[in-house]
Design a protein around this motif. Structure first.
Motif, PDB file in Angstrom:
ATOM      1  N   ARG A 125      83.108  52.696  59.252  1.00  0.00           N
ATOM      2  CA  ARG A 125      82.635  53.765  60.068  1.00  0.00           C
ATOM      3  C   ARG A 125      81.687  54.459  58.410  1.00  0.00           C
ATOM      4  NH1 ARG A 125      81.330  55.825  64.937  1.00  0.00           N
ATOM      5  NH2 ARG A 125      79.130  56.496  63.536  1.00  0.00           N
ATOM      6  N   ALA A 126      82.490  54.717  57.446  1.00  0.00           N
ATOM      7  CA  ALA A 126      81.144  55.038  56.090  1.00  0.00           C
ATOM      8  C   ALA A 126      80.547  54.456  55.225  1.00  0.00           C
ATOM      9  CB  ALA A 126      82.755  55.077  54.972  1.00  0.00           C
ATOM     10  N   PHE A 127      81.071  52.509  55.765  1.00  0.00           N
ATOM     11  CA  PHE A 127      80.999  51.599  55.424  1.00  0.00           C
ATOM     12  C   PHE A 127      79.115  51.678  55.797  1.00  0.00           C
ATOM     13  CE2 PHE A 127      79.293  47.206  54.205  1.00  0.00           C
ATOM     14  CZ  PHE A 127      78.750  47.512  53.238  1.00  0.00           C
ATOM     15  N   GLN A 128      79.344  51.685  56.864  1.00  0.00           N
ATOM     16  CA  GLN A 128      77.894  51.110  58.119  1.00  0.00           C
ATOM     17  C   GLN A 128      76.950  52.446  57.511  1.00  0.00           C
ATOM     18  OE1 GLN A 128      79.769  51.533  62.043  1.00  0.00           O
ATOM     19  NE2 GLN A 128      80.149  49.249  62.006  1.00  0.00           N
TER      20      GLN A 128
ATOM     21  N   ALA B  46      74.898  53.336  46.391  1.00  0.00           N
ATOM     22  CA  ALA B  46      75.447  54.218  47.581  1.00  0.00           C
ATOM     23  C   ALA B  46      76.254  52.628  47.813  1.00  0.00           C
ATOM     24  CB  ALA B  46      75.085  54.741  48.915  1.00  0.00           C
ATOM     25  N   MET B  47      76.300  51.902  47.946  1.00  0.00           N
ATOM     26  CA  MET B  47      76.846  50.299  48.953  1.00  0.00           C
ATOM     27  C   MET B  47      78.377  49.828  47.692  1.00  0.00           C
ATOM     28  SD  MET B  47      74.308  48.059  50.990  1.00  0.00           S
ATOM     29  CE  MET B  47      75.320  46.929  51.584  1.00  0.00           C
ATOM     30  N   LEU B  48      77.264  50.059  46.702  1.00  0.00           N
ATOM     31  CA  LEU B  48      78.360  49.167  45.582  1.00  0.00           C
ATOM     32  C   LEU B  48      79.551  50.853  45.665  1.00  0.00           C
ATOM     33  CD1 LEU B  48      76.610  47.085  42.777  1.00  0.00           C
ATOM     34  CD2 LEU B  48      78.346  46.467  44.392  1.00  0.00           C
ATOM     35  N   PRO B  49      79.450  51.355  44.886  1.00  0.00           N
ATOM     36  CA  PRO B  49      80.931  52.560  44.383  1.00  0.00           C
ATOM     37  C   PRO B  49      81.192  52.959  45.665  1.00  0.00           C
ATOM     38  CG  PRO B  49      78.051  53.434  43.438  1.00  0.00           C
ATOM     39  CD  PRO B  49      77.906  52.694  44.515  1.00  0.00           C
ATOM     40  N   LEU B  50      80.823  53.259  46.643  1.00  0.00           N
ATOM     41  CA  LEU B  50      81.554  53.191  47.989  1.00  0.00           C
ATOM     42  C   LEU B  50      82.380  52.099  48.042  1.00  0.00           C
ATOM     43  CD1 LEU B  50      82.197  55.470  50.097  1.00  0.00           C
ATOM     44  CD2 LEU B  50      80.496  54.026  51.652  1.00  0.00           C
TER      45      LEU B  50
ATOM     46  N   THR C 279      84.830  41.340  56.155  1.00  0.00           N
ATOM     47  CA  THR C 279      83.935  40.132  56.783  1.00  0.00           C
ATOM     48  C   THR C 279      82.384  41.081  56.702  1.00  0.00           C
ATOM     49  OG1 THR C 279      85.240  38.746  57.749  1.00  0.00           O
ATOM     50  CG2 THR C 279      82.882  39.266  58.433  1.00  0.00           C
ATOM     51  N   VAL C 280      82.410  42.425  57.316  1.00  0.00           N
ATOM     52  CA  VAL C 280      81.245  43.157  57.417  1.00  0.00           C
ATOM     53  C   VAL C 280      81.361  44.070  55.834  1.00  0.00           C
ATOM     54  CG1 VAL C 280      80.531  46.204  58.386  1.00  0.00           C
ATOM     55  CG2 VAL C 280      83.075  44.645  59.797  1.00  0.00           C
TER      56      VAL C 280
END
Length: 408
Positions: free
Chosen positions: A87-90, A101-105, A157-158
């Motif tokens: 859920r955090a990545f979504q 946001a996506m790369l650091p997370l 994969t997600v």
């Protein structure tokens, strides 16, 4: 007389002055974009920090639980932890700031798995007690590690799909984070297989192997039907029944991948022990037939509880029994040639070499040793020294061997 009209002279001046008074658009636009980008970075940093704090607390709470999930046969912390990660990545994908946001997370996700579920499951496995059919917590630890490995790969994969959809230009920079998720999946998988290997070792019928199989005699021609029936009963009661009962119970307690791996580990372990014991024995035709029956029934028992094939695990043992059952030395050599020729096409890689097959042929007390050597020399270019003389059929003078040239 030559005066100029005020209207005519004022127009150019007004036009010139008006043009010079308009503000330049480009600098203002650049400044606005800079401030907007700075604001986006600030929001993204706050998002990453917030998600990081959320993940840390959510996984901490999940890892405090030691409850079991009856439907997945795992500890509840596995589902709880990976649900929070997903859920955090979504949410980061929906934020619309992939670079900020996506790369650091992505690194935060890998750190959370490394510091949370991985050591927690390792600790639970260490304190789960001995591997046994009736030890549900040990089986839950193995199941949880296997499930975590599958979840890690699914999360990878997600994440990969997220970068492909929202920021394909950043896929290269995400490769390191994706590799970390793969490495964590491998760590969970190794832990699961190690636990299942311990369980397989506990199911090996060591008592039967040491007390009955090592002393069993497979020269049955003059022993009567009672001796053959006794060997058959010993194998049934010492190996097949306890193994069948244990596997039937574990079928409902292990996740399918772990059950398949258990069958594989049992097949490899039993095949190795049975092969080692067989090479120290002598066989006549009846004994070879009984040994072949043992191998066939063992394969049926293992294959009856799992979708995994045991063909390759028992490949050498099956080939050993097959060669022992040959009607003559010539037939055995023909079978061996056929098996060697078809080995690649049948998919079996765990097979006897010609030298090992020659050693097996020498175990048949009713086969002429000289004929075995001669045929092996003709078909496989093997010298006499490559076929061991032990166990000898009858005592003879030490070192009595025919020259290789004579056999050729």
């Amino acid at each position: 007389g030559g005066g100029q009209s005020p209207g005519r002279g004022a127009a150019p001046a007004a036009a010139c002055g008006g043009a010079s008074a308009e503000p330049p658009a480009a600098p203002l636009l650049c400044e606005g974009r800079r401030r907007l980008d700075a604001l986006a970075r600030s929001v993204a940093a706050a998002l990453v920090e917030g998600e990081g704090a959320y993940l840390a607390r959510a996984i901490e709470l999940a890892c405090e639980s030691t409850e079991l999930e009856s439907d997945s046969l795992t500890f509840a912390l596995v589902d709880g932890s990976f649900f929070a990660l997903l859920r955090a990545f979504q949410r980061a994908c929906r934020a619309g700031m992939p670079g900020h946001a996506m790369l650091p997370l992505l690194d935060r996700l890998a750190d959370a798995i490394r510091d949370g579920p991985l050591p927690t499951l390792s600790r639970l496995a260490r304190h789960a007690g001995p591997p046994a059919v009736n030890n549900g917590r040990f089986q839950a630890a193995a199941n949880s590690a296997e499930c975590a490995a599958a979840y890690c790969l699914r999360l990878r994969t997600v994440v990969a799909d997220g970068f492909t959809s929202h920021a394909p230009e950043l896929s290269g920079r995400a490769a390191a984070g994706l590799a970390r998720l793969e490495a964590l999946a491998s760590a969970f998988d190794a832990a699961a297989k190690s636990a299942v290997a311990e369980l397989a070792a506990a199911l090996i019928p060591t008592t039967w192997l040491l007390l009955e199989y090592e002393t069993a005699e497979y020269r049955l021609a003059g022993a009567g039907e009672a001796a053959e029936a006794a060997l058959r009963a010993q194998f049934e009661q010492g190996v097949l029944r306890p193994l069948g009962r244990s596997l039937a119970e574990l079928r409902g307690r292990l996740r399918p991948p772990n059950l398949d791996w258990l069958v594989h580990a049992l097949g490899c372990g039993l095949a190795s022990r049975l092969e080692t014991g067989a090479l120290a024995k002598q066989f006549d035709e009846l004994g070879a037939m009984l040994f072949s029956e043992h191998v066939r029934r063992l394969a049926d028992t293992l294959a009856g509880v799992s979708s995994a094939t045991v063909r390759n695990d028992l490949g050498r043992l099956t080939q050993l029994a097959f060669i022992l059952n040959a009607g003559s030395v010539g037939e055995a050599a023909g079978l061996l040639l056929s098996q060697l020729a078809s080995g690649a096409s049948t998919g079996g890689s765990n097979r006897l070499t010609p030298q090992e097959a020659g050693r097996v042929l020498s175990l048949r007390v009713d086969f002429d040793r000289a004929e075995v050597r001669e045929l092996l020399g003709v078909y496989f270019d093997m010298g006499f020294d490559e076929v061991d003389d032990e166990p000898a059929r009858t005592p003879g003078p030490a070192g009595a061997r025919r020259p290789a040239a004579t056999a050729r």
